[in-house]
Scaffold this motif. Structure first.
Motif, PDB file in Angstrom:
ATOM      1  N   SER A   1       0.841  -1.189   0.000  1.00  0.00           N
ATOM      2  CA  SER A   1       0.000   0.000   0.000  1.00  0.00           C
ATOM      3  C   SER A   1       0.873   1.233   0.000  1.00  0.00           C
ATOM      4  CB  SER A   1      -0.925   0.011   1.223  1.00  0.00           C
ATOM      5  OG  SER A   1      -0.152   0.084   2.403  1.00  0.00           O
ATOM      6  N   GLY A   2       0.265   2.354  -0.251  1.00  0.00           N
ATOM      7  CA  GLY A   2       1.032   3.587  -0.254  1.00  0.00           C
ATOM      8  C   GLY A   2       0.150   4.768   0.045  1.00  0.00           C
ATOM      9  N   ARG A   3       0.799   5.902   0.125  1.00  0.00           N
ATOM     10  CA  ARG A   3       0.060   7.144   0.275  1.00  0.00           C
ATOM     11  C   ARG A   3       0.934   8.305  -0.156  1.00  0.00           C
ATOM     12  NH1 ARG A   3      -0.325   8.425   6.775  1.00  0.00           N
ATOM     13  NH2 ARG A   3       1.806   7.844   7.349  1.00  0.00           N
ATOM     14  N   GLN A   4       0.277   9.412  -0.413  1.00  0.00           N
ATOM     15  CA  GLN A   4       1.005  10.615  -0.783  1.00  0.00           C
ATOM     16  C   GLN A   4       0.508  11.755   0.083  1.00  0.00           C
ATOM     17  OE1 GLN A   4       0.307  12.341  -4.710  1.00  0.00           O
ATOM     18  NE2 GLN A   4       2.464  12.885  -4.890  1.00  0.00           N
ATOM     19  N   PHE A   5       1.427  12.577   0.512  1.00  0.00           N
ATOM     20  CA  PHE A   5       1.096  13.689   1.383  1.00  0.00           C
ATOM     21  C   PHE A   5       0.906  14.968   0.572  1.00  0.00           C
ATOM     22  CE2 PHE A   5       1.795  11.218   5.133  1.00  0.00           C
ATOM     23  CZ  PHE A   5       2.782  10.319   4.788  1.00  0.00           C
ATOM     24  N   SER A   6       0.447  16.001   1.257  1.00  0.00           N
ATOM     25  CA  SER A   6       0.131  17.252   0.559  1.00  0.00           C
ATOM     26  C   SER A   6       1.377  17.895  -0.058  1.00  0.00           C
ATOM     27  CB  SER A   6      -0.556  18.238   1.507  1.00  0.00           C
ATOM     28  OG  SER A   6       0.260  18.477   2.630  1.00  0.00           O
ATOM     29  N   ASN A   7       2.553  17.565   0.474  1.00  0.00           N
ATOM     30  CA  ASN A   7       3.793  18.119  -0.104  1.00  0.00           C
ATOM     31  C   ASN A   7       4.359  17.206  -1.196  1.00  0.00           C
ATOM     32  OD1 ASN A   7       4.692  15.985   1.393  1.00  0.00           O
ATOM     33  ND2 ASN A   7       6.139  17.145   2.648  1.00  0.00           N
ATOM     34  N   SER A   8       3.554  16.232  -1.634  1.00  0.00           N
ATOM     35  CA  SER A   8       3.890  15.271  -2.692  1.00  0.00           C
ATOM     36  C   SER A   8       4.806  14.139  -2.248  1.00  0.00           C
ATOM     37  CB  SER A   8       4.485  15.949  -3.941  1.00  0.00           C
ATOM     38  OG  SER A   8       3.505  16.745  -4.558  1.00  0.00           O
ATOM     39  N   ARG A   9       5.348  14.242  -1.054  1.00  0.00           N
ATOM     40  CA  ARG A   9       6.162  13.117  -0.555  1.00  0.00           C
ATOM     41  C   ARG A   9       5.281  11.874  -0.467  1.00  0.00           C
ATOM     42  NH1 ARG A   9       7.861  10.612   4.130  1.00  0.00           N
ATOM     43  NH2 ARG A   9       6.324  11.707   5.419  1.00  0.00           N
ATOM     44  N   SER A  10       5.899  10.730  -0.658  1.00  0.00           N
ATOM     45  CA  SER A  10       5.113   9.494  -0.675  1.00  0.00           C
ATOM     46  C   SER A  10       5.759   8.428   0.195  1.00  0.00           C
ATOM     47  CB  SER A  10       4.988   8.983  -2.114  1.00  0.00           C
ATOM     48  OG  SER A  10       4.284   7.757  -2.171  1.00  0.00           O
ATOM     49  N   GLU A  11       4.952   7.578   0.719  1.00  0.00           N
ATOM     50  CA  GLU A  11       5.432   6.417   1.467  1.00  0.00           C
ATOM     51  C   GLU A  11       4.796   5.165   0.892  1.00  0.00           C
ATOM     52  OE1 GLU A  11       6.189   8.216   5.963  1.00  0.00           O
ATOM     53  OE2 GLU A  11       4.410   6.991   5.561  1.00  0.00           O
ATOM     54  N   MET A  12       5.547   4.092   0.976  1.00  0.00           N
ATOM     55  CA  MET A  12       5.051   2.797   0.560  1.00  0.00           C
ATOM     56  C   MET A  12       5.184   1.847   1.741  1.00  0.00           C
ATOM     57  SD  MET A  12       6.501   0.292  -2.377  1.00  0.00           S
ATOM     58  CE  MET A  12       7.107  -0.995  -1.324  1.00  0.00           C
ATOM     59  N   ASN A  13       4.167   1.060   1.974  1.00  0.00           N
ATOM     60  CA  ASN A  13       4.165   0.140   3.093  1.00  0.00           C
ATOM     61  C   ASN A  13       3.956  -1.284   2.605  1.00  0.00           C
ATOM     62  OD1 ASN A  13       2.508  -1.409   5.336  1.00  0.00           O
ATOM     63  ND2 ASN A  13       3.734   0.149   6.361  1.00  0.00           N
ATOM     64  N   VAL A  14       4.723  -2.191   3.160  1.00  0.00           N
ATOM     65  CA  VAL A  14       4.497  -3.609   2.873  1.00  0.00           C
ATOM     66  C   VAL A  14       4.293  -4.309   4.211  1.00  0.00           C
ATOM     67  CG1 VAL A  14       5.301  -5.672   1.697  1.00  0.00           C
ATOM     68  CG2 VAL A  14       6.090  -3.418   0.926  1.00  0.00           C
ATOM     69  N   SER A  15       3.170  -4.949   4.364  1.00  0.00           N
ATOM     70  CA  SER A  15       2.885  -5.646   5.617  1.00  0.00           C
ATOM     71  C   SER A  15       3.116  -7.146   5.450  1.00  0.00           C
ATOM     72  CB  SER A  15       1.439  -5.379   6.047  1.00  0.00           C
ATOM     73  OG  SER A  15       0.545  -5.900   5.071  1.00  0.00           O
ATOM     74  N   THR A  16       3.252  -7.817   6.562  1.00  0.00           N
ATOM     75  CA  THR A  16       3.444  -9.274   6.577  1.00  0.00           C
ATOM     76  C   THR A  16       4.444  -9.699   5.494  1.00  0.00           C
ATOM     77  OG1 THR A  16       1.063  -9.351   7.086  1.00  0.00           O
ATOM     78  CG2 THR A  16       2.207 -11.448   6.841  1.00  0.00           C
ATOM     79  N   LEU A  17       5.650  -9.247   5.652  1.00  0.00           N
ATOM     80  CA  LEU A  17       6.682  -9.466   4.641  1.00  0.00           C
ATOM     81  C   LEU A  17       6.907 -10.946   4.346  1.00  0.00           C
ATOM     82  CD1 LEU A  17       9.247  -6.769   5.758  1.00  0.00           C
ATOM     83  CD2 LEU A  17       8.182  -6.912   3.500  1.00  0.00           C
ATOM     84  N   GLU A  18       7.149 -11.219   3.066  1.00  0.00           N
ATOM     85  CA  GLU A  18       7.487 -12.565   2.603  1.00  0.00           C
ATOM     86  C   GLU A  18       8.875 -12.526   1.978  1.00  0.00           C
ATOM     87  OE1 GLU A  18       4.438 -13.712  -0.113  1.00  0.00           O
ATOM     88  OE2 GLU A  18       2.820 -13.560   1.374  1.00  0.00           O
ATOM     89  N   LEU A  19       9.508 -13.706   1.917  1.00  0.00           N
ATOM     90  CA  LEU A  19      10.848 -13.769   1.334  1.00  0.00           C
ATOM     91  C   LEU A  19      10.865 -13.186  -0.081  1.00  0.00           C
ATOM     92  CD1 LEU A  19      12.076 -17.305   2.466  1.00  0.00           C
ATOM     93  CD2 LEU A  19      12.620 -15.084   3.481  1.00  0.00           C
ATOM     94  N   GLY A  20       9.787 -13.424  -0.813  1.00  0.00           N
ATOM     95  CA  GLY A  20       9.709 -12.960  -2.193  1.00  0.00           C
ATOM     96  C   GLY A  20       9.584 -11.460  -2.346  1.00  0.00           C
ATOM     97  N   ASP A  21       9.440 -10.769  -1.231  1.00  0.00           N
ATOM     98  CA  ASP A  21       9.360  -9.303  -1.299  1.00  0.00           C
ATOM     99  C   ASP A  21      10.742  -8.671  -1.361  1.00  0.00           C
ATOM    100  OD1 ASP A  21       6.611  -9.299   1.083  1.00  0.00           O
ATOM    101  OD2 ASP A  21       6.594  -9.493  -1.113  1.00  0.00           O
ATOM    102  N   SER A  22      11.772  -9.489  -1.209  1.00  0.00           N
ATOM    103  CA  SER A  22      13.134  -8.974  -1.321  1.00  0.00           C
ATOM    104  C   SER A  22      13.338  -8.417  -2.725  1.00  0.00           C
ATOM    105  CB  SER A  22      14.154 -10.088  -1.053  1.00  0.00           C
ATOM    106  OG  SER A  22      14.066 -10.541   0.276  1.00  0.00           O
ATOM    107  N   ALA A  23      13.712  -7.156  -2.797  1.00  0.00           N
ATOM    108  CA  ALA A  23      13.812  -6.495  -4.099  1.00  0.00           C
ATOM    109  C   ALA A  23      14.381  -5.105  -3.915  1.00  0.00           C
ATOM    110  CB  ALA A  23      12.426  -6.390  -4.748  1.00  0.00           C
TER     111      ALA A  23
END
Lengths: 113, 113
Positions: free
Chosen positions: A65-87
């Motif tokens: 998931s992700g979000r963007q703030f009013s100053n355009s900065r963005s964050e990305m979140n990954v929950s319940t990490l899996e080995l295949g998320d390594s990247a």
């Protein structure tokens, strides 16, 4: 002009944990998009934000998931990490949504153990 | 469905040789944009060129040239008189109506001294 800044550069997490990645776009750029890069799958589009709204989403599970703030900065979140998320997770910004070239950051290298 | 194919996974040439990187795309849209990006060992993708579907003119920029042919759905990239600094992974990308961007798997180019 400062480029796209991603933090942190490297991250090591264990399976089941969650992680938040941050992206500061080039000043004046309103569109931010995220990509996952792996040796096997190449560069895959995760999602795009413009004016704090998600405009497009790739074929990734809801754990991403992700979000963007009013100053355009963005964050990305990954929950319940899996080995295949390594990247390498890359963020890109552009002035608008359509045909403008993307300006990429150096990426965050996520390793899940 | 939209697709970008870079059939050449890896290419090695000796410095000063010319090299062409192939890109074939698929889309049903009449309006679309094609891009080439370079990813040096540092990891940050760098924009090289954008071409829209209505502009079939070839372009030359220094040692780089691009050949866009709608009839064969190809957007090939040629480096003339290659240099060691050209060693990188090169990605072709397609962006069309739904604004999602699709990247090819990339071509890793080795320029040998």
């Amino acid at each position: 002009k400062a480029g796209v800044t991603q933090t942190p550069r490297y991250l090591i997490k264990t399976r089941g944990q969650q992680v938040t990645l941050s992206c500061s776009p080039i000043s004046g750029h309103r569109s931010v998009s995220w990509y996952q890069q792996t040796p096997g799958q190449g560069l895959q589009f995760l999602f795009e934000y413009f004016s704090e709204t998600q405009r497009n989403k790739g074929n990734f599970p809801g754990r991403f998931s992700g979000r963007q703030f009013s100053n355009s900065r963005s964050e990305m979140n990954v929950s319940t990490l899996e080995l295949g998320d390594s990247a390498l997770y890359l963020c890109a910004s552009s002035p608008d949504r359509h045909n403008s070239p993307l300006h990429f950051g150096n990426g965050t290298r996520l390793t899940v153990t | 469905a939209q697709k970008v194919t870079q059939a050449q996974t890896e290419i090695s040439v000796v410095e000063k040789e010319d090299v062409t990187l192939d890109c074939v795309y698929e889309t049903r849209d009449t309006t679309y944009y094609l891009f080439w990006y370079k990813q040096p060992p540092s990891g940050e993708l760098v924009f090289l060129i954008r071409r829209n579907s209505f502009d079939e003119q070839n372009e030359i920029s220094g040692r780089y040239s691009w050949n866009f042919q709608k009839s064969t759905s190809s957007f090939n990239f040629t480096i003339t008189a290659s240099q060691v600094v050209d060693s990188a992974v090169y990605f072709c990308a397609l962006r069309s109506r739904d604004d999602k961007i699709i990247f090819g798997k990339g071509t890793r180019l080795h320029i040998l001294p």
